[in-house]
Design a protein around this motif. Structure first.
Motif, PDB file in Angstrom:
ATOM      1  N   VAL A  28      65.527 -13.667  80.313  1.00 45.61           N
ATOM      2  CA  VAL A  28      65.581 -14.902  81.083  1.00 45.61           C
ATOM      3  C   VAL A  28      66.845 -14.903  81.923  1.00 45.61           C
ATOM      4  CG1 VAL A  28      65.705 -17.418  80.907  1.00 45.61           C
ATOM      5  CG2 VAL A  28      64.382 -16.123  79.219  1.00 45.61           C
ATOM      6  N   VAL A  29      66.742 -15.366  83.157  1.00 49.47           N
ATOM      7  CA  VAL A  29      67.915 -15.512  84.009  1.00 49.47           C
ATOM      8  C   VAL A  29      68.214 -16.992  84.134  1.00 49.47           C
ATOM      9  CG1 VAL A  29      68.905 -15.098  86.289  1.00 49.47           C
ATOM     10  CG2 VAL A  29      67.359 -13.405  85.278  1.00 49.47           C
ATOM     11  N   GLY A  30      69.377 -17.409  83.638  1.00 45.45           N
ATOM     12  CA  GLY A  30      69.832 -18.791  83.754  1.00 45.45           C
ATOM     13  C   GLY A  30      71.031 -18.839  84.676  1.00 45.45           C
ATOM     14  N   ARG A  31      71.589 -20.038  84.869  1.00 51.93           N
ATOM     15  CA  ARG A  31      72.798 -20.160  85.677  1.00 51.93           C
ATOM     16  C   ARG A  31      73.915 -19.379  84.999  1.00 51.93           C
ATOM     17  NH1 ARG A  31      70.385 -24.978  85.730  1.00 51.93           N
ATOM     18  NH2 ARG A  31      71.569 -25.762  83.980  1.00 51.93           N
ATOM     19  N   GLY A  32      74.368 -18.317  85.655  1.00 54.32           N
ATOM     20  CA  GLY A  32      75.514 -17.567  85.177  1.00 54.32           C
ATOM     21  C   GLY A  32      75.232 -16.548  84.091  1.00 54.32           C
ATOM     22  N   LEU A  33      73.988 -16.438  83.615  1.00 52.80           N
ATOM     23  CA  LEU A  33      73.749 -15.587  82.458  1.00 52.80           C
ATOM     24  C   LEU A  33      72.335 -15.022  82.461  1.00 52.80           C
ATOM     25  CD1 LEU A  33      74.999 -14.723  79.660  1.00 52.80           C
ATOM     26  CD2 LEU A  33      73.803 -16.681  78.699  1.00 52.80           C
ATOM     27  N   LYS A  80      80.882 -22.162  82.795  1.00 56.74           N
ATOM     28  CA  LYS A  80      82.123 -22.805  82.356  1.00 56.74           C
ATOM     29  C   LYS A  80      82.979 -23.276  83.518  1.00 56.74           C
ATOM     30  CE  LYS A  80      82.733 -20.564  77.906  1.00 56.74           C
ATOM     31  NZ  LYS A  80      83.617 -19.706  77.099  1.00 56.74           N
ATOM     32  N   SER A  81      83.101 -22.467  84.560  1.00 57.53           N
ATOM     33  CA  SER A  81      83.979 -22.838  85.671  1.00 57.53           C
ATOM     34  C   SER A  81      83.471 -24.074  86.418  1.00 57.53           C
ATOM     35  CB  SER A  81      84.146 -21.661  86.636  1.00 57.53           C
ATOM     36  OG  SER A  81      82.904 -21.320  87.221  1.00 57.53           O
ATOM     37  N   CYS A  82      82.239 -24.473  86.159  1.00 56.53           N
ATOM     38  CA  CYS A  82      81.657 -25.657  86.801  1.00 56.53           C
ATOM     39  C   CYS A  82      81.726 -26.884  85.889  1.00 56.53           C
ATOM     40  CB  CYS A  82      80.199 -25.392  87.170  1.00 56.53           C
ATOM     41  SG  CYS A  82      79.977 -23.943  88.202  1.00 56.53           S
ATOM     42  N   GLN A  83      82.350 -26.736  84.720  1.00 55.53           N
ATOM     43  CA  GLN A  83      82.442 -27.819  83.737  1.00 55.53           C
ATOM     44  C   GLN A  83      83.861 -28.404  83.750  1.00 55.53           C
ATOM     45  OE1 GLN A  83      79.529 -28.680  82.226  1.00 55.53           O
ATOM     46  NE2 GLN A  83      78.756 -27.022  83.501  1.00 55.53           N
ATOM     47  N   PRO A  84      83.990 -29.646  83.281  1.00 58.08           N
ATOM     48  CA  PRO A  84      85.326 -30.256  83.217  1.00 58.08           C
ATOM     49  C   PRO A  84      86.279 -29.499  82.284  1.00 58.08           C
ATOM     50  CG  PRO A  84      83.605 -31.897  82.812  1.00 58.08           C
ATOM     51  CD  PRO A  84      82.941 -30.566  82.887  1.00 58.08           C
ATOM     52  N   SER A  85      85.732 -28.855  81.248  1.00 53.02           N
ATOM     53  CA  SER A  85      86.547 -28.107  80.298  1.00 53.02           C
ATOM     54  C   SER A  85      85.842 -26.793  79.983  1.00 53.02           C
ATOM     55  CB  SER A  85      86.738 -28.906  79.009  1.00 53.02           C
ATOM     56  OG  SER A  85      87.344 -28.102  78.019  1.00 53.02           O
ATOM     57  N   GLN A  86      86.613 -25.781  79.648  1.00 47.78           N
ATOM     58  CA  GLN A  86      86.015 -24.504  79.281  1.00 47.78           C
ATOM     59  C   GLN A  86      85.988 -24.315  77.770  1.00 47.78           C
ATOM     60  OE1 GLN A  86      87.217 -21.140  81.593  1.00 47.78           O
ATOM     61  NE2 GLN A  86      86.961 -22.237  83.511  1.00 47.78           N
ATOM     62  N   GLU A 142      79.531 -18.212  75.383  1.00 42.49           N
ATOM     63  CA  GLU A 142      79.675 -16.892  75.984  1.00 42.49           C
ATOM     64  C   GLU A 142      80.976 -16.888  76.794  1.00 42.49           C
ATOM     65  OE1 GLU A 142      78.219 -14.207  75.455  1.00 42.49           O
ATOM     66  OE2 GLU A 142      76.241 -14.706  74.673  1.00 42.49           O
ATOM     67  N   LYS A 143      81.371 -15.745  77.305  1.00 38.80           N
ATOM     68  CA  LYS A 143      82.635 -15.624  78.032  1.00 38.80           C
ATOM     69  C   LYS A 143      82.738 -16.608  79.196  1.00 38.80           C
ATOM     70  CE  LYS A 143      85.580 -12.506  80.564  1.00 38.80           C
ATOM     71  NZ  LYS A 143      85.489 -11.660  81.715  1.00 38.80           N
ATOM     72  N   ASP A 144      81.719 -16.664  80.046  1.00 34.21           N
ATOM     73  CA  ASP A 144      81.767 -17.501  81.245  1.00 34.21           C
ATOM     74  C   ASP A 144      80.736 -18.627  81.256  1.00 34.21           C
ATOM     75  OD1 ASP A 144      83.816 -15.932  82.426  1.00 34.21           O
ATOM     76  OD2 ASP A 144      82.326 -14.438  83.002  1.00 34.21           O
ATOM     77  N   VAL A 145      79.944 -18.731  80.183  1.00 38.18           N
ATOM     78  CA  VAL A 145      78.802 -19.639  80.181  1.00 38.18           C
ATOM     79  C   VAL A 145      78.632 -20.288  78.811  1.00 38.18           C
ATOM     80  CG1 VAL A 145      76.283 -19.747  80.514  1.00 38.18           C
ATOM     81  CG2 VAL A 145      77.632 -18.170  81.882  1.00 38.18           C
ATOM     82  N   PHE A 146      78.187 -21.546  78.796  1.00 36.14           N
ATOM     83  CA  PHE A 146      77.725 -22.190  77.576  1.00 36.14           C
ATOM     84  C   PHE A 146      76.206 -22.092  77.574  1.00 36.14           C
ATOM     85  CE2 PHE A 146      81.544 -24.821  78.632  1.00 36.14           C
ATOM     86  CZ  PHE A 146      82.345 -24.379  77.592  1.00 36.14           C
ATOM     87  N   TYR A 175      72.581 -11.597  74.352  1.00 40.45           N
ATOM     88  CA  TYR A 175      73.279 -11.538  75.631  1.00 40.45           C
ATOM     89  C   TYR A 175      72.853 -10.280  76.379  1.00 40.45           C
ATOM     90  CZ  TYR A 175      77.129 -10.777  78.905  1.00 40.45           C
ATOM     91  OH  TYR A 175      77.864 -10.535  80.029  1.00 40.45           O
ATOM     92  N   VAL A 176      72.573 -10.407  77.689  1.00 43.65           N
ATOM     93  CA  VAL A 176      72.218  -9.249  78.504  1.00 43.65           C
ATOM     94  C   VAL A 176      73.293  -8.993  79.557  1.00 43.65           C
ATOM     95  CG1 VAL A 176      70.523  -8.255  80.083  1.00 43.65           C
ATOM     96  CG2 VAL A 176      69.748  -9.580  78.103  1.00 43.65           C
ATOM     97  N   GLY A 177      73.686 -10.028  80.301  1.00 42.15           N
ATOM     98  CA  GLY A 177      74.709  -9.853  81.318  1.00 42.15           C
ATOM     99  C   GLY A 177      74.956 -11.127  82.098  1.00 42.15           C
ATOM    100  N   SER A 178      75.833 -11.028  83.066  1.00 46.13           N
ATOM    101  CA  SER A 178      76.184 -12.164  83.912  1.00 46.13           C
ATOM    102  C   SER A 178      75.262 -12.209  85.124  1.00 46.13           C
ATOM    103  CB  SER A 178      77.633 -12.003  84.382  1.00 46.13           C
ATOM    104  OG  SER A 178      77.983 -13.020  85.262  1.00 46.13           O
TER     105      SER A 178
END
Length: 184
Positions: A28-33, A80-86, A142-146, A175-178
């Motif tokens: 599955v391809v989601g936002r950022g992941l 994460k970078s699009c959220q108020p907190s990481q 995940e590193k860059d994504v919730f 996890y597959v990738g970004s």
């Protein structure tokens, strides 16, 4: 364009490998992941019906639909970078506040944890809304994504009947990738 080609090759590689190892595992391809989940036995995985709600993948019992099934599951991502907190804790608290904003009588309880591809999935259970729904959300950091995986049922019994399938879905997460940035 180069990024897209690399992602496509990665997806095709994982789909091919996964299809031999587990014929019910889908990428599955989601936002950022880019991630993989195993379709629960007796359920249908659908990557089209949830798009109007910004959800990359939904699951419902075979013979039913996303629109009419009394119990459904779905997975979503938030960059994460699009959220108020990481912080995952802050993300979970913000999600709970948003959900409670729609129904102040909603009860939230801890649902424990599960292992999802070596990561801890934190479970939160929701009940007592004005419609009688019962839900559980697994949050994965995940590193860059919730990542959130949700089970939503119209009755307590439907929830109880589906909770083992939900747990299997969460633990099948891989996890597959970004896949990029904030855009839906």
């Amino acid at each position: 364009m180069k990024h897209f080609a690399v992602v496509l090759l990665l997806v095709l590689s994982v789909q091919t490998q996964a299809s031999y190892a587990d014929p019910q595992r889908f990428v599955v391809v989601g936002r950022g992941l880019i991630f993989a989940l195993a379709e629960p036995t007796g359920w249908k995985m659908d990557t089209e019906s949830g798009k109007r709600d910004g959800i990359p993948v939904v699951f419902y019992p075979s013979g039913q639909s996303w629109d009419n099934a009394p119990v459904v599951m779905y997975a979503n991502t938030a960059v994460k970078s699009c959220q108020p907190s990481q912080s995952l804790a802050a993300f979970i608290n913000d999600d709970i506040k948003e959900i409670k904003g729609h129904d102040s009588d909603l009860r939230v309880s801890d649902g424990g944890t599960l292992s999802a591809d070596g990561r801890k999935a934190i479970l939160k259970e929701f009940s007592g809304d004005r419609y009688g729904n019962h839900e559980v959300v697994a949050y994965i950091d995940e590193k860059d994504v919730f990542v959130s995986v949700t089970l939503s049922a119209k009755t307590s019994q439907q929830y109880k009947d589906a909770i083992s399938l939900f747990r299997a879905l969460v633990t099948s997460y891989q996890y597959v990738g970004s896949s990029g940035g904030c855009a839906k």
